[in-house]
Design an enzyme around this catalytic site. Structure first.
Site, PDB file in Angstrom:
ATOM      1  CG  ASP A   1      -6.846  -4.420   4.145  1.00 29.09           C
ATOM      2  OD1 ASP A   1      -7.797  -4.319   4.945  1.00 29.09           O
ATOM      3  OD2 ASP A   1      -6.798  -3.812   3.067  1.00 29.09           O
TER       4      ASP A   1
ATOM      5  CG  ASP B   1     -12.159  -6.664   6.809  1.00 26.17           C
ATOM      6  OD1 ASP B   1     -11.795  -6.087   7.853  1.00 26.17           O
ATOM      7  OD2 ASP B   1     -12.713  -6.071   5.864  1.00 26.17           O
TER       8      ASP B   1
ATOM      9  CE  LYS C   1       1.355 -17.701  -2.392  1.00 26.78           C
ATOM     10  NZ  LYS C   1       0.581 -18.925  -2.198  1.00 26.78           N
TER      11      LYS C   1
ATOM     12  CG  ASP D   1      -1.738 -20.248  -0.096  1.00 27.35           C
ATOM     13  OD1 ASP D   1      -0.921 -20.040   0.832  1.00 27.35           O
ATOM     14  OD2 ASP D   1      -1.444 -20.924  -1.093  1.00 27.35           O
TER      15      ASP D   1
ATOM     16  CE1 TYR E   1      -3.093  -2.929   0.060  1.00 23.21           C
ATOM     17  CE2 TYR E   1      -3.694  -2.402   2.305  1.00 23.21           C
ATOM     18  CZ  TYR E   1      -3.846  -3.184   1.179  1.00 23.21           C
ATOM     19  OH  TYR E   1      -4.762  -4.199   1.169  1.00 23.21           O
TER      20      TYR E   1
END
Ligand code: NAD
Length: 355
Positions: free
Chosen positions: A247, A251, A191, A223, A142
């Site tokens: 992020d 959620d 990852k 994942d 970001y």
């Protein structure tokens, strides 16, 4: 002890829920012999109306002079069509930047009496879960280089994931230190099978783990983590991960509890000063109707007591009061699911009595 708290009530239900949290803090102060001194700071939509900008001059300095910031919520349809730099959320971004808050902490705990609300399978819910996501907040994709250019295939865009050892170490430290106050287990999510930045992330976490021999470290690919959160969330204590993975996963984790109106959060930096806020927004649809559930904000205040002020007993007392009041069957409309409900102020009163 005395603590200075910068209060940002904000918009919509913000003033109501902050008022509840302050009543709870004052009760804690009386009971345990502390004084909380509040400074009101206008930020968000209400500041746009009064001063023409979401974060007026002097507001950030007030936050910097406080021991911590407690925020309700900002925003609402009235300000939705303003340009980016004038939108209410800009106030929060500027405060996070100004206070150098690089770690976002979001607990997701299944409250036993509300387990019916969880979308998880019954046998998974029966095991319960109590996890904390520590998300890096100021680096990674970001904030990396991004842009567009014309390639041989036409218009093309890119974003870059960049992390330095320094950034990874400082977020890792928050995770390991926090794990020590919980069940001493950290899962680092990356990852590393594909991304170089993730390989550096993993190496750095392992180096750091040597400084915390009492905390167990486990790696997990993102994942798999997305799947494990649904399959067996009880395995997690503290999860530490990058900005973008955090992020998404935070959620996902908040949905596992089934009651996002109850979830607090904290943003922390190198100092003890943090910013604490519920994860929900300003709920303009119920603002001013005394329908807002104050619990997420009250639990955010409890996080502030624990993480910024080091008042563990006091934080325990607030969390226990929330559990007890919910166990007694009292519900605001958002968690009543059609059953009988009480107002936000009645919920606050019940919490105060319980405390
Ligand atoms: P929201 O979280 O405000 O509301 C979603 C739904 O949940 C609504 O039906 C609302 O009534 C309900 N709800 C939320 N909090 C509740 C509470 N404490 N008690 C009872 N019910 C509650 O999300 P939204 O509608 O997408 O956003 C509304 C505004 O809030 C927007 O302007 C958005 O930009 C802003 N927002 C601000 C923050 C923040 O300040 N950190 C975060 C998210 C959204």
């Amino acid at each position: 002890m005395k603590f200075n708290i910068a209060l940002i009530k904000g918009d919509g239900i913000g003033p109501e829920i902050i008022d509840s949290a302050c009543q709870v803090l004052d009760k804690v102060g009386n009971k345990f012999g502390h004084e909380f001194i509040y400074t009101d700071i206008k930020a968000g939509g209400c500041a746009i109306d009064e001063f023409g900008v979401p974060l007026p001059d002097g507001a950030l300095e007030e936050c910097l002079q406080s021991d911590s910031v407690l925020l309700g919520a900002v925003g609402g349809p009235r300000w939705d069509n303003l340009p980016g730099h004038l939108r209410p959320e800009r106030a929060l971004l500027n405060i996070r930047k100004g206070l150098e808050l690089f770690a976002n902490l979001r607990p997701a705990r299944l409250i036993p009496v509300l387990k019916e609300a969880s979308p998880l399978r019954r046998e998974t819910v029966e095991k319960g879960f109590d996890l904390l996501i520590v998300r890096e907040l100021t680096g990674g994709m970001y904030f990396g280089k991004s842009g567009r250019y014309l390639s041989k295939d036409g218009e093309t865009a890119f974003d870059t994931e960049t992390y330095s050892v320094k950034e990874i170490r400082r977020i890792g430290k928050v995770a390991f230190e926090t794990a020590r106050t919980r069940r001493s287990h950290v899962t680092s999510i990356d990852k590393a099978n594909v991304m170089e930045s993730s390989r550096l992330w993993r190496e750095t976490m392992h180096e750091l783990a040597k400084e915390y021999p009492d905390v167990e470290l486990k790696d997990m690919l993102v994942d798999n983590a997305a799947m494990q959160l649904v399959q067996n969330p009880a395995q997690f204590d503290v999860i530490v991960t990058s900005n973008i993975f955090g992020d998404i996963l935070s959620d996902e984790a908040s949905q596992l509890t089934g009651s996002i109106g109850l979830l607090p959060s904290a943003s922390l930096g190198e100092t003890k000063r943090g910013m604490y806020e519920p994860i929900h927004g300003s709920a303009p649809d119920i603002a001013g109707k005394d329908m807002a559930n104050p619990i997420a904000t009250v639990l955010s205040a409890a996080m502030m007591l624990r993480l910024s002020f080091g008042l563990n007993k006091e934080a325990d007392a607030v969390e226990k009061a929330v559990d007890d009041v919910l166990a007694s069957g009292l519900r605001t409309q958002d968690i009543a699911w059609g059953g009988p409900s009480i107002s936000g102020s009645a919920m606050t009163k019940a919490l105060l009595e319980r405390l």
